[in-house]
Design an enzyme around this catalytic site. Structure first.
Site, PDB file in Angstrom:
ATOM      1  N   ASN A 208      -0.896  -8.242   8.566  1.00 11.75           N
ATOM      2  CA  ASN A 208      -0.018  -7.997   7.412  1.00 11.75           C
ATOM      3  C   ASN A 208       0.477  -6.551   7.449  1.00 11.75           C
ATOM      4  O   ASN A 208       0.166  -5.811   8.374  1.00 11.75           O
ATOM      5  CB  ASN A 208      -0.754  -8.313   6.103  1.00 11.75           C
ATOM      6  CG  ASN A 208      -2.006  -7.483   5.957  1.00 11.75           C
ATOM      7  OD1 ASN A 208      -1.950  -6.266   5.868  1.00 11.75           O
ATOM      8  ND2 ASN A 208      -3.177  -8.139   5.967  1.00 11.75           N
ATOM      9  N   LYS A 336      -7.753 -11.393 -11.475  1.00 12.58           N
ATOM     10  CA  LYS A 336      -8.604 -10.996 -10.336  1.00 12.58           C
ATOM     11  C   LYS A 336      -9.858 -10.275 -10.820  1.00 12.58           C
ATOM     12  O   LYS A 336     -10.938 -10.456 -10.269  1.00 12.58           O
ATOM     13  CB  LYS A 336      -7.811 -10.106  -9.362  1.00 12.58           C
ATOM     14  CG  LYS A 336      -6.888 -10.939  -8.478  1.00 12.58           C
ATOM     15  CD  LYS A 336      -6.024 -10.119  -7.550  1.00 12.58           C
ATOM     16  CE  LYS A 336      -5.039 -11.069  -6.854  1.00 12.58           C
ATOM     17  NZ  LYS A 336      -3.988 -10.387  -6.114  1.00 12.58           N
ATOM     18  N   LYS A 340     -13.203 -12.033  -9.611  1.00 12.08           N
ATOM     19  CA  LYS A 340     -13.972 -11.382  -8.556  1.00 12.08           C
ATOM     20  C   LYS A 340     -15.187 -10.619  -9.098  1.00 12.08           C
ATOM     21  O   LYS A 340     -16.068 -10.248  -8.341  1.00 12.08           O
ATOM     22  CB  LYS A 340     -13.065 -10.462  -7.740  1.00 12.08           C
ATOM     23  CG  LYS A 340     -11.827 -11.238  -7.208  1.00 12.08           C
ATOM     24  CD  LYS A 340     -11.171 -10.580  -6.047  1.00 12.08           C
ATOM     25  CE  LYS A 340      -9.923 -11.340  -5.645  1.00 12.08           C
ATOM     26  NZ  LYS A 340      -9.522 -11.116  -4.267  1.00 12.08           N
TER      27      LYS A 340
HETATM   28  N1  CTP Z   1      -9.898  -9.129  -0.964  1.00 13.96           N
HETATM   29  C1  CTP Z   1     -11.090  -9.240  -0.282  1.00 13.96           C
HETATM   30  N2  CTP Z   1     -11.293 -10.247   0.581  1.00 13.96           N
HETATM   31  C2  CTP Z   1     -10.339 -11.183   0.793  1.00 13.96           C
HETATM   32  C3  CTP Z   1      -9.120 -11.084   0.087  1.00 13.96           C
HETATM   33  C4  CTP Z   1      -8.932 -10.036  -0.778  1.00 13.96           C
HETATM   34  O1  CTP Z   1     -11.964  -8.384  -0.461  1.00 13.96           O
HETATM   35  N3  CTP Z   1     -10.585 -12.145   1.655  1.00 13.96           N
HETATM   36  C5  CTP Z   1      -9.765  -8.018  -1.915  1.00 13.96           C
HETATM   37  C6  CTP Z   1      -8.740  -6.971  -1.568  1.00 13.96           C
HETATM   38  O2  CTP Z   1      -9.317  -5.939  -0.764  1.00 13.96           O
HETATM   39  C7  CTP Z   1      -8.336  -6.442  -2.932  1.00 13.96           C
HETATM   40  C8  CTP Z   1      -8.478  -7.675  -3.829  1.00 13.96           C
HETATM   41  O3  CTP Z   1      -9.344  -8.569  -3.136  1.00 13.96           O
HETATM   42  O4  CTP Z   1      -9.223  -5.468  -3.398  1.00 13.96           O
HETATM   43  C9  CTP Z   1      -7.199  -8.395  -4.140  1.00 13.96           C
HETATM   44  O5  CTP Z   1      -6.483  -8.643  -2.963  1.00 13.96           O
HETATM   45  P1  CTP Z   1      -5.026  -9.278  -3.041  1.00 13.96           P
HETATM   46  O6  CTP Z   1      -4.499  -9.404  -1.640  1.00 13.96           O
HETATM   47  O7  CTP Z   1      -4.200  -8.552  -4.049  1.00 13.96           O
HETATM   48  O8  CTP Z   1      -5.291 -10.690  -3.655  1.00 13.96           O
HETATM   49  P2  CTP Z   1      -5.991 -11.975  -3.127  1.00 13.96           P
HETATM   50  O9  CTP Z   1      -7.395 -12.010  -3.649  1.00 13.96           O
HETATM   51  O10 CTP Z   1      -5.857 -12.071  -1.636  1.00 13.96           O
HETATM   52  O11 CTP Z   1      -5.179 -13.106  -3.866  1.00 13.96           O
HETATM   53  P3  CTP Z   1      -3.607 -13.469  -3.726  1.00 13.96           P
HETATM   54  O12 CTP Z   1      -3.273 -13.297  -2.268  1.00 13.96           O
HETATM   55  O13 CTP Z   1      -3.533 -14.850  -4.204  1.00 13.96           O
HETATM   56  O14 CTP Z   1      -2.882 -12.521  -4.620  1.00 13.96           O
END
Ligand code: CTP
Length: 399
Positions: A208, A336, A340
């Protein structure tokens, strides 16, 4: 505003001390001056008094307002800068000799000290001077090393006072360090940063747009505030922050394992990484050939959420997560936070040019159980400062 005790010693470069003094004042700092008798032969006391609007220390005696002026100045200073520093004064300070007002003041200083040497090339290269450089360093004195060039005596070589701008910059850096609150001293903070790469085959991967800039800025700030930082970093092209313990990882699975390991014995974690949400179920062990193998359909499986896993294990410790969103920023961030189980979400609107991946600024909002605080767009170092302020307050609240 910080306070600099500028000690000017007797060399022709003494006139440049006036420009250094002005540079420090222009940066918003207060400067007071001590002169050796030889320095006074090059630049008069009146010049420094006019520039500082303050009495200049030249003698331990005969001061009707202060019986111990060397102690007063040493206690007043946040930092002492000797500029220019002659070989003689370097030798005296290295040996702890205090035979005039300036060196007595320096001996009384327990603040950090910087020296900008300036002298003839042979005096600089002299074994005694070089030995004193080593000795001063071992006493914690910072040396702003001299340049090579045409010296006032006509010789060419090392010994020319470093450029005024460099001396001002080095002093400002040191001031920023010494006046920075050490509110994370003794704390270990895990920070994960950057993207992850999920292998499709040995040469292809899913990744990404994350650059790691935010996580690295936060790591830098946490170190500046006294923390020990374990930086779990995906593949990025950034220099490691000085003093960080860097753990390099590639995939989401690696990052999960490294983050959980680093969190053992740590006080807090900040999850800035853009972790891949999905990973190929069966990465190929050879390069897939598009003519004979399927590349148009790649079966994926969801990765484990690192932020949620750390939050589940945190106990009294602090865990901060991020939410990178393009719409409905606060609502998604609040969801979130709840899902989380972390203490704080830093919500980042990545649809904005001034807040997207790779930008040097960011516009964030803090989302916690206590409410929402929206910040203006700020340069990343200031964003990092605000995030570390929040972390320090959360840790303080747990103490
Ligand atoms: N994160 C994580 N592990 C994953 C996915 C996300 O620890 N497998 C953490 C990221 O580091 C961040 C938070 O979760 O602190 C939110 O990440 P984000 O990409 O904004 O959201 P997602 O949880 O991936 O959800 P979505 O893609 O649906 O927005």
């Amino acid at each position: 505003m910080s306070r600099v005790a500028l000690v000017v010693t007797g060399g022709i470069a003494a006139y440049k001390a006036c420009e250094v003094l002005r540079g420090l004042q222009k940066a918003g700092h207060e400067v007071r001056v001590a002169l050796t008798a030889d320095a006074e032969r090059f630049v008069g006391k009146a010049t420094f008094e006019a520039l500082t609007h303050h009495a200049v220390l030249t003698s331990l005696y005969d001061n009707p307002d202060d019986a111990i002026p060397h102690i007063t100045l040493s206690e007043w200073a946040d930092i002492a800068l000797v500029c220019p520093a002659t070989a003689n004064v370097m030798a005296k300070v290295a040996a702890g000799i205090a035979d005039d007002a300036a060196t007595t003041m320096l001996l009384a200083c327990d603040c950090p000290m910087l020296m900008a040497p300036a002298m003839n090339v042979r005096m600089w290269r002299n074994a005694a001077t070089q030995e004193n450089v080593g000795r001063l360093r071992s006493h914690g004195v910072g040396l702003i090393m001299p340049d090579t060039g045409l010296l006032a005596c006509g010789d060419v070589g090392e010994g020319k006072l470093a450029p005024v701008d460099d001396i001002v910059a080095a002093t400002l850096d040191e001031l920023a360090r010494v006046t920075c609150p050490q509110d994370l001293a003794g704390r270990t903070v895990v920070i994960n940063a950057g993207p992850t790469r999920e292998a499709i085959d040995p040469v292809r991967f899913i990744a990404n747009a994350s650059t790691g800039k935010m996580g690295y800025a936060i790591a830098t700030e946490a170190i500046r505030r006294g923390a020990h930082v374990r930086l779990v970093s995906g593949p990025v092209s950034l220099a490691a922050p000085q003093g960080a313990e860097v753990i390099d990882v590639v995939s989401a699975a690696d990052m999960l394992e490294a983050s959980l390991g680093a969190f053992e014995g740590a006080d807090a974690a900040i999850c800035t990484a853009a972790v891949a949400d999905y990973t190929p179920v069966r990465p190929a062990d050879h390069k897939l050939k598009k003519s004979v193998e399927r590349l148009d359909v790649i079966e994926l499986v969801e990765t484990e959420d690192i932020l949620a896993a750390l939050s589940a294990r945190k106990g009294e410790r602090v865990v901060i997560g991020f939410a990178a969103e393009t719409n409905d920023l606060i609502a998604y961030a609040q969801a979130k936070l709840a899902k989380k189980g972390c203490d704080l979400i830093v919500a980042n609107d990545v649809s904005r040019k001034d807040s997207t991946f790779g930008a040097d600024t960011s516009k964030i909002s803090f989302v916690s159980a206590e409410g929402v605080e929206e910040l203006d767009t700020l340069p990343l170092p200031q964003v990092a400062e605000r995030i570390i302020d929040r972390l320090a307050a959360l840790l303080e609240g747990r103490a």
